[in-house]
Scaffold this active site. Structure first.
Site: not given
Ligand code: GLN
Length: 305
Positions: A61, A64, A189, A241, A259
């Site tokens: 993420s 992002k 993505y 988050y 993650v």
């Molecule tokens: N690729 C992960 C997902 O889409 C990214 C989520 C994350 O890093 N929080 O679930």
């Protein structure tokens, strides 16, 4: 300072035991939960680091942030924030709940999965691959590393199991928030989440944000001052988050977690910091990584508050 970082890493190693590696993407379950690293790259190009800094991990993420920057470059502030909000969410990063219950149906912010699917759709390009390439190229430029590429084992694993993301994307398409082909956007993505990096790459990306959008190593402006300000504000309120508030109290640096186990943090006008530790807390943030950041922030007086 390397000595200090060594001490901080060793003080916080115990916390890896309290976390769990992500397993909802099966390939990520293979990570070694004992890994722990910190890398600092400051605006004068000084570097300090300690721990498992050579271990590669997927950006997840943290991508992002760069996707949002790219969407702002391609479409401008007004068009981007017509399709995605700037408000924190108290739900899990992949929650679908508020898409349905909010009157406008737009995702709360660009750093939850639904929001990042929208910003990926906003990237210029005729297809998913072109969109992916644009963001990957910006990631390479911000990290000053042209060898950054997809880990295909993680990508395939995500693509195979990413049904919650599929649900989010199809909902967004149904609500008219994204218009392009859903599978194509999801493919971009998944690839962006699967880019493989080191803690140094992420610290360098953070150093560009710390330096108001200018690469410290070349003095080239990569991001406008306004876009940098917007991104740092959203990192502060939404970057971790549903634990962004607590993190602001404890660490106080604009940050973004993934993650794969990394957290990218920015000390404006000072430095970029990356911590990496794949054992995660319940919100999906590096368990020991956030404890390391808390100590680094206190030690170097980096909280913006
Ligand atoms: N690729 C992960 C997902 O889409 C990214 C989520 C994350 O890093 N929080 O679930």
């Amino acid at each position: 300072m390397n000595k200090k970082l060594e001490e901080i890493i060793n003080n916080n190693r115990k916390y890896v035991q309290e976390g769990l590696v992500a397993s909802y993407i099966p390939e990520l379950a293979k990570a070694n939960k004992d890994h722990l690293a910190v890398h600092i790259f400051d605006v004068n190009c000084n570097e300090n680091y300690f721990g498992d800094v050579d271990v590669k991990f997927t950006i997840q993420s943290v991508s992002k942030v760069i996707t949002l920057i790219c969407a702002l470059l391609d479409k401008g502030e007004d068009q981007v924030f017509e399709k995605v909000g700037t408000e924190p969410s108290s739900d899990a990063f992949n929650s679908i709940a508020r898409l349905e219950t909010r009157a406008s149906h737009i995702p709360l912010n660009p750093f939850i999965n639904a929001g990042a699917i929208v910003t990926t759709a906003l990237i210029n390009g005729d297809n998913g691959y072109e969109k992916f390439e644009r963001v990957r190229n910006l990631i390479r430029k911000m990290a000053d590393n042209d060898s950054i590429d997809v880990n295909y084992n993680v990508y395939n694993s995500e693509k195979l199991t990413g049904n919650t993301n599929r649900a989010l994307a199809y909902y967004l398409k149904g609500a008219g928030i994204i218009c392009d082909g859903v599978e194509d956007i999801l493919d971009a993505y998944f690839k962006l989440c699967s880019l493989e990096v080191t803690a140094r790459d992420i610290a360098k990306i953070a150093s560009v944000l710390a330096n108001k959008g200018v690469a410290p190593w070349s003095n080239e402006r990569i991001i406008g001052v306004d876009h940098t300000r917007i991104v740092l504000a959203i990192m502060t309120t939404c970057g971790l988050y549903d634990s962004s508030g607590n993190f602001a109290v404890k660490v106080g640096m604009p940050s973004k977690s993934g993650v794969g186990g990394c957290i990218m943090s920015v000390a404006p006008k000072k430095m970029g910091v990356c911590v990496f530790g794949p054992a995660l807390d319940q919100s999906g943030n590096s368990m020991a990584g956030k404890m390391v950041l808390e100590e680094v922030s206190k030690e170097l007086d980096l909280s913006i508050f």
